[in-house]
Design an enzyme around this catalytic site. Structure first.
Site, mmCIF file in Angstrom:
data_model
loop_
_atom_site.group_PDB
_atom_site.id
_atom_site.type_symbol
_atom_site.label_atom_id
_atom_site.label_comp_id
_atom_site.label_asym_id
_atom_site.label_seq_id
_atom_site.Cartn_x
_atom_site.Cartn_y
_atom_site.Cartn_z
ATOM 1 N N GLU A 1 -2.578 22.994 -23.264
ATOM 2 C CA GLU A 1 -3.921 23.493 -23.535
ATOM 3 C C GLU A 1 -3.944 24.213 -24.880
ATOM 4 O O GLU A 1 -2.890 24.578 -25.422
ATOM 5 C CB GLU A 1 -4.406 24.418 -22.413
ATOM 6 C CG GLU A 1 -3.558 25.636 -22.175
ATOM 7 C CD GLU A 1 -3.987 26.417 -20.942
ATOM 8 O OE1 GLU A 1 -5.041 26.105 -20.350
ATOM 9 O OE2 GLU A 1 -3.255 27.347 -20.570
ATOM 10 N N SER B 1 -6.568 11.660 -22.482
ATOM 11 C CA SER B 1 -7.526 11.760 -21.372
ATOM 12 C C SER B 1 -8.934 11.300 -21.704
ATOM 13 O O SER B 1 -9.715 11.017 -20.793
ATOM 14 C CB SER B 1 -7.570 13.199 -20.857
ATOM 15 O OG SER B 1 -7.906 14.091 -21.906
ATOM 16 N N GLY C 1 -7.504 28.714 -25.523
ATOM 17 C CA GLY C 1 -7.985 28.470 -24.156
ATOM 18 C C GLY C 1 -6.824 28.429 -23.186
ATOM 19 O O GLY C 1 -6.651 27.470 -22.438
#
Length: 334
Positions: free
Chosen positions: A204, A304, A208
């Site tokens: 990440e 993703s 964040g």
């Protein structure tokens, strides 16, 4: 809280058969030589709606009773889950309402509109998305389909890793982006069933880092609304259901700075000829930063999603290429 197992992922595999695209595994001889190991990239940016999110959304909506589907579904999202929920509702003869940030990328907003979902926008720096979702559900009798905090969504996301391991069964580790944690949790379930020794690594942004901090604290740790180019990973706290799985089965969560996310986008285009949004490129950024920490053997990386506005994509790649002068890529492409 109901305990999940790999059987939930297998049920999702069957439910998604003929719905989700079996996305390709991409390879590059140059990258393998550069990193000294085999790397396979799962291109979920080529999934329907442009991200892995269709897998979880469809699995969840398909599992609803007829009355709940007829009443409609609602969910909060940075954009990709909203698209997936909109398409799932359309395929299953339901309706979708989505709550997305007012500054969501134009490409995502236009795609959601084209799929016929009702859009409710909010200020992600001031308003609580989940509160808005619950209010809409209460007012209109809608069923909430979360982007991560749902066992059916997690199981659907786990089919990404299940597919990878069908084609590349000897992976020593899988590296995935982590926002709310659904993809990471689902990956861990699939990997645990295949090989309990396999490492599962989440990645990440530094800004964040809620899951990174939570994993070290042993409990969900909230953070302020993060500022990052990875708009799909601007979560302030991991989903509780996903976090319980992450805490038990995930090896580690690492963080990457903004410039390395942009570099990874350029790397993916240079070596794999595939366009990833910032959130989708985070896992590769993590591999490039921490490959030396992974066990020997082949590594799987999940890209993703690929839903990024062209001007933003071009700008980020131009900046990355100018800053690095291609020094961050292997000398020979493909």
């Amino acid at each position: 809280m109901t305990t999940m197992t790999s059987h939930d992922v297998l049920y999702a595999v069957e439910r998604l058969r003929g719905i989700a695209v079996r996305t390709p595994l991409l390879t590059s001889t140059a990258v393998d030589s550069f990193l000294g190991r085999t790397v396979v990239v799962k291109a979920e940016n080529q999934q329907r709606t442009g991200s892995f999110k269709l897998r979880g959304a469809y699995n969840a909506v398909a599992a609803l009773g007829e009355a709940d589907r007829d009443a409609g579904v609602v969910g909060g999202s940075s954009g990709n889950h909203a698209q997936a929920l909109a398409l799932s509702a359309r395929l299953l003869h339901s309706t979708a309402t989505v709550v997305i940030p007012a500054d969501a990328p134009t490409a995502k907003v236009e795609a959601i509109q084209a799929l016929g979902a009702r859009i409710h926008t909010y200020d992600h720096t001031k308003e609580r998305r989940d509160a808005i979702v619950h209010q809409l559900a209460y007012q209109s009798g809608l069923t909430i389909v979360p982007s991560s905090n749902d066992s059916r969504v997690i199981a659907g996301a786990g089919t990404v890793a299940w597919e990878m391991l069908q084609e590349a069964p000897n992976l020593s580790a899988i590296v995935v982006p982590v926002g709310g944690g659904g993809l990471l949790a689902g990956t861990a379930l699939a990997a645990q069933a295949h090989n309990p020794r396999m490492q599962v690594i989440g990645v990440e942004p530094v800004t964040g880092n809620d899951v990174h901090r939570s994993l070290r604290a042993g409990r969900p740790v909230p953070i302020p609304a993060p500022v990052t180019i990875a708009d799909g990973l601007r979560h302030t706290e991991p989903a509780s259901r996903a976090f319980e799985i992450i805490r038990q089965l995930v090896t580690d969560v690492i963080t990457v700075p903004e410039n390395e996310i942009a570099d990874a986008m350029a790397f993916l285009w240079s070596h794999y000829r595939t366009a990833a949004e910032p959130s989708g490129a985070v896992a590769l950024a993590g591999l490039l930063r921490a490959a030396h920490r992974l066990p020997d053997g082949p590594v799987g990386v999940v890209v993703s999603g690929g839903n990024v506005d062209w001007p933003a994509y071009r700008q980020l790649l131009d900046i990355a290429m100018e800053r690095k002068g291609r020094a961050h890529v292997a000398p020979v492409l493909r």
